[in-house]
Scaffold this motif. Structure first.
Motif, PDB file in Angstrom:
ATOM      1  N   LYS B  54      53.106  52.505  39.571  1.00  0.00           N
ATOM      2  CA  LYS B  54      54.526  52.479  39.167  1.00  0.00           C
ATOM      3  C   LYS B  54      54.858  53.793  38.471  1.00  0.00           C
ATOM      4  N   ASP B  55      56.163  54.146  38.498  1.00  0.00           N
ATOM      5  CA  ASP B  55      56.586  55.368  37.798  1.00  0.00           C
ATOM      6  C   ASP B  55      56.963  55.077  36.352  1.00  0.00           C
ATOM      7  N   GLY B  56      57.466  53.859  36.114  1.00  0.00           N
ATOM      8  CA  GLY B  56      57.871  53.530  34.751  1.00  0.00           C
ATOM      9  C   GLY B  56      57.962  52.037  34.575  1.00  0.00           C
ATOM     10  N   GLY B  57      58.063  51.602  33.306  1.00  0.00           N
ATOM     11  CA  GLY B  57      58.180  50.181  33.017  1.00  0.00           C
ATOM     12  C   GLY B  57      56.846  49.569  32.669  1.00  0.00           C
ATOM     13  N   THR B  58      56.897  48.282  32.332  1.00  0.00           N
ATOM     14  CA  THR B  58      55.649  47.590  31.976  1.00  0.00           C
ATOM     15  C   THR B  58      55.505  46.293  32.776  1.00  0.00           C
ATOM     16  N   ILE B  59      54.269  45.967  33.032  1.00  0.00           N
ATOM     17  CA  ILE B  59      53.956  44.697  33.706  1.00  0.00           C
ATOM     18  C   ILE B  59      52.815  44.053  32.925  1.00  0.00           C
ATOM     19  N   THR B  60      53.017  42.827  32.502  1.00  0.00           N
ATOM     20  CA  THR B  60      51.927  42.140  31.786  1.00  0.00           C
ATOM     21  C   THR B  60      51.647  40.801  32.462  1.00  0.00           C
ATOM     22  N   GLY B  61      50.422  40.345  32.284  1.00  0.00           N
ATOM     23  CA  GLY B  61      50.061  38.995  32.720  1.00  0.00           C
ATOM     24  C   GLY B  61      49.598  38.852  34.144  1.00  0.00           C
ATOM     25  N   VAL B  62      49.362  39.975  34.847  1.00  0.00           N
ATOM     26  CA  VAL B  62      48.872  39.856  36.239  1.00  0.00           C
ATOM     27  C   VAL B  62      47.391  39.465  36.204  1.00  0.00           C
ATOM     28  N   PRO B  63      47.040  38.331  36.798  1.00  0.00           N
ATOM     29  CA  PRO B  63      45.621  37.927  36.767  1.00  0.00           C
ATOM     30  C   PRO B  63      44.726  38.945  37.482  1.00  0.00           C
ATOM     31  N   LEU B  64      43.468  38.928  37.073  1.00  0.00           N
ATOM     32  CA  LEU B  64      42.509  39.872  37.653  1.00  0.00           C
ATOM     33  C   LEU B  64      42.113  39.468  39.083  1.00  0.00           C
ATOM     34  N   LEU B  65      41.962  38.159  39.279  1.00  0.00           N
ATOM     35  CA  LEU B  65      41.513  37.671  40.596  1.00  0.00           C
ATOM     36  C   LEU B  65      42.720  37.481  41.508  1.00  0.00           C
ATOM     37  N   LYS B  66      42.836  38.409  42.478  1.00  0.00           N
ATOM     38  CA  LYS B  66      44.001  38.376  43.367  1.00  0.00           C
ATOM     39  C   LYS B  66      43.561  38.138  44.805  1.00  0.00           C
ATOM     40  N   SER B  67      44.475  37.567  45.581  1.00  0.00           N
ATOM     41  CA  SER B  67      44.268  37.566  47.035  1.00  0.00           C
ATOM     42  C   SER B  67      45.623  37.783  47.687  1.00  0.00           C
ATOM     43  N   ALA B  68      45.614  38.044  48.988  1.00  0.00           N
ATOM     44  CA  ALA B  68      46.888  38.447  49.598  1.00  0.00           C
ATOM     45  C   ALA B  68      46.950  38.176  51.100  1.00  0.00           C
ATOM     46  N   VAL B  69      48.187  37.912  51.533  1.00  0.00           N
ATOM     47  CA  VAL B  69      48.508  37.995  52.962  1.00  0.00           C
ATOM     48  C   VAL B  69      49.405  39.225  53.062  1.00  0.00           C
ATOM     49  N   PHE B  70      48.910  40.257  53.690  1.00  0.00           N
ATOM     50  CA  PHE B  70      49.665  41.515  53.746  1.00  0.00           C
ATOM     51  C   PHE B  70      50.743  41.452  54.821  1.00  0.00           C
ATOM     52  N   GLN B  71      51.628  42.448  54.774  1.00  0.00           N
ATOM     53  CA  GLN B  71      52.692  42.500  55.792  1.00  0.00           C
ATOM     54  C   GLN B  71      52.062  42.564  57.194  1.00  0.00           C
ATOM     55  N   GLU B  72      50.987  43.400  57.319  1.00  0.00           N
ATOM     56  CA  GLU B  72      50.209  43.404  58.556  1.00  0.00           C
ATOM     57  C   GLU B  72      49.017  42.465  58.280  1.00  0.00           C
ATOM     58  N   ASP B  73      48.372  41.969  59.318  1.00  0.00           N
ATOM     59  CA  ASP B  73      47.325  40.964  59.077  1.00  0.00           C
ATOM     60  C   ASP B  73      46.087  41.544  58.393  1.00  0.00           C
ATOM     61  N   ARG B  74      45.793  42.784  58.694  1.00  0.00           N
ATOM     62  CA  ARG B  74      44.629  43.477  58.109  1.00  0.00           C
ATOM     63  C   ARG B  74      43.345  42.665  58.280  1.00  0.00           C
ATOM     64  N   LEU B  75      43.047  42.316  59.533  1.00  0.00           N
ATOM     65  CA  LEU B  75      41.820  41.589  59.847  1.00  0.00           C
ATOM     66  C   LEU B  75      40.805  42.560  60.458  1.00  0.00           C
ATOM     67  N   CYS B  76      39.538  42.188  60.372  1.00  0.00           N
ATOM     68  CA  CYS B  76      38.487  42.998  61.011  1.00  0.00           C
ATOM     69  C   CYS B  76      38.427  42.572  62.478  1.00  0.00           C
ATOM     70  N   GLU B  77      38.965  43.411  63.339  1.00  0.00           N
ATOM     71  CA  GLU B  77      39.287  43.057  64.723  1.00  0.00           C
ATOM     72  C   GLU B  77      38.130  42.490  65.549  1.00  0.00           C
ATOM     73  N   SER B  78      36.936  43.071  65.395  1.00  0.00           N
ATOM     74  CA  SER B  78      35.855  42.659  66.300  1.00  0.00           C
ATOM     75  C   SER B  78      35.141  41.388  65.825  1.00  0.00           C
ATOM     76  N   PHE B  79      35.496  40.907  64.643  1.00  0.00           N
ATOM     77  CA  PHE B  79      34.846  39.703  64.116  1.00  0.00           C
ATOM     78  C   PHE B  79      35.718  38.471  64.356  1.00  0.00           C
ATOM     79  N   ASN B  80      35.064  37.306  64.364  1.00  0.00           N
ATOM     80  CA  ASN B  80      35.839  36.083  64.598  1.00  0.00           C
ATOM     81  C   ASN B  80      36.528  35.619  63.309  1.00  0.00           C
ATOM     82  N   ALA B  81      37.298  34.534  63.433  1.00  0.00           N
ATOM     83  CA  ALA B  81      38.093  34.054  62.298  1.00  0.00           C
ATOM     84  C   ALA B  81      37.207  33.668  61.117  1.00  0.00           C
ATOM     85  N   VAL B  82      36.088  32.989  61.407  1.00  0.00           N
ATOM     86  CA  VAL B  82      35.204  32.535  60.322  1.00  0.00           C
ATOM     87  C   VAL B  82      34.658  33.741  59.552  1.00  0.00           C
ATOM     88  N   SER B  83      34.207  34.758  60.285  1.00  0.00           N
ATOM     89  CA  SER B  83      33.651  35.955  59.628  1.00  0.00           C
ATOM     90  C   SER B  83      34.707  36.653  58.792  1.00  0.00           C
TER      91      SER B  83
END
Lengths: 255, 196
Positions: B54-83
């Motif tokens: 960020k360029d300015g401002g404050t953000i507090t309270g963001v937990p350390l353990l994060k997960s995400a569904v990104f705008q793009e899927d960002r999957l490892c293409e050659s591996f299956n769903a389980v992997s």
């Protein structure tokens, strides 16, 4: 069906072109009529069969094969490790640059003559092969590391994926084309430079020594026969190694 | 702890994406970030995820353990769903559990195919299961249901509701219906449309 027809056609075309080249060679050798300058393919085949029966044939092959392959594998391991460090730390990449540029630009013969002073005959071909393989592996793997999908690395960052998993799931799959192409090029070079080192250093019991003797005694059939053996060993090892890399990746993708 | 965002600003060169942005994201609830394209929704969650400075401002309270569904899927293409899911999971999460989650979301016939062979909607669902099963206190989802047909979308939304009850969930969406069905706080960024 279509693929199998095309593949059969390709095979026939390759065989036809090889047969044509052999015919040109045979006709040229017969036309010149001087076996000292150029021998016929038939004479080379005859010499190959007689070589198989010589006592030191397999020991010469084993001697050169083990040393050149050892040099190649050392170059593969060291080059990969150096690329990993350079990919992580830009300073390391800068520091490695003069060494890699020097190895790439200095003629292999200069290295061989220099190493003749430093090293024993037994290690000369290994070291020269290692030296020629190193910059190819290093440059290709480093390029692969730099081309790794940033978005996947960000994903790994958010999910706090450990280094080992990052290597297995992100880096190794993305490095596959770079690794395959580097190994293919480097393997050919390892054989050429390794044999050159054996010839210049006249390593006892090596294929290089056989080539050197062929030059001394003007036995052109020997020169052609041993060259043929080197080509077969080089291509055979390349195919085998690339087969194992593909197997490795197939296993990786089943994880 | 709630996430408190005060006076947040972000510029890309001459382009101001966020200017003096304030919001509160409640803990263990769903929050929807809505607004037209270019108003800074993705930039906001990228800042919250720590991917963009960020360029300015404050953000507090963001937990350390994060997960995400990104705008793009960002999957490892050659591996299956389980992997792909196991890549982000703790060792104690077994394949059986991963497979069960993938089945619940309608991927039972495609679990062991390399994800490169899956359709866009299937890949999206793999990305959702990955985000849900990763150990986290907060899940960021950037348009998680895009590319899903109505029936699959409904099933997937129910899956997300059922499996994120004890987590803070931040969802970027254009679709008010998604917010209404899932329920939660809505932060409308419409009035913040990119200032150039």
């Amino acid at each position: 069906m279509m693929n199998s027809t095309t593949s059969n056609r390709n095979r026939i075309e390759k065989l036809a072109s090889a047969a044509f080249a052999l015919l040109v060679w045979q006709a040229g050798a017969m036309l010149i009529g001087e076996s000292l300058l150029i021998v016929t393919p038939i004479a080379v085949v005859k010499r190959l069969f007689s070589l198989f029966t010589e006592a030191d044939f397999f020991t010469s092959i084993g001697y050169s094969f083990l040393r050149i392959v050892a040099g190649f594998l050392a170059g593969l391991i060291v080059g990969t490790l150096m690329a990993a460090v350079a990919g992580k730390f830009h300073l390391a990449e800068i520091m490695f640059q003069p060494f890699i540029a020097t190895i790439k630009s200095v003629p292999v013969a200069s290295f061989i003559i220099l190493c003749l002073i430093w090293l024993s005959m037994g290690t000369l071909s290994s070291f020269i092969s290692f030296l020629m393989v190193l910059p190819i592996i290093y440059s290709n793997i480093l390029q692969g590391i730099k081309s790794t999908d940033r978005k996947l690395l960000e994903m790994a960052e958010v999910f706090r994926v450990g280094l080992l998993r990052r290597i297995v799931f992100i880096y190794l799959p993305q490095l596959k084309p770079y690794l395959m192409s580097a190994c293919s090029v480097a393997m050919g070079l390892a054989w050429k430079s390794g044999i050159a080192a054996e010839v210049i250093g006249v390593s006892n019991g090596s294929i290089g020594e056989k080539l050197y003797e062929a030059k001394i005694y003007y036995t052109t059939a020997d020169l052609f026969a041993w060259t043929f053996i080197i080509v077969v060993l080089s291509i055979g090892f390349e195919k085998l190694f690339l087969f194992f890399i593909k197997k490795f990746y197939a296993g990786l993708e089943r994880l | 702890m709630d996430i408190v965002i005060s006076g947040l600003s972000k510029r890309y060169g001459e382009k101001t994406v966020l200017k003096n942005f304030n919001a509160i994201i409640p803990e263990k609830k769903m929050t929807f970030i809505m607004g037209p394209s270019g108003c800074g929704k993705t930039t906001l969650i990228n800042i919250l995820m720590g991917l963009v400075e960020k360029d300015g401002g404050t953000i507090t309270g963001v937990p350390l353990l994060k997960s995400a569904v990104f705008q793009e899927d960002r999957l490892c293409e050659s591996f299956n769903a389980v992997s792909n899911v196991r890549l982000v999971c703790e060792n104690k999460v077994k394949n059986k559990e991963i497979i069960s989650h993938l089945e619940r979301i309608g991927l039972e016939d495609n679990i062991f195919k390399p994800v490169i062979e899956l359709s866009g909607g299937m890949r999206r669902r793999v990305a959702i299961v990955r985000a849900v099963l990763a150990k986290s206190d907060i899940i960021f989802m950037d348009e998680p249901f895009k590319g899903l047909d109505d029936k699959t979308k409904e099933k997937t939304m129910q899956y997300v509701v059922d499996n994120t009850r004890d987590k803070t969930v931040v969802i970027v969406t254009h679709d008010i219906d998604e917010a209404n069905i899932l329920g939660g706080k809505i932060i409308n960024m419409e009035h913040l449309k990119t200032i150039s």
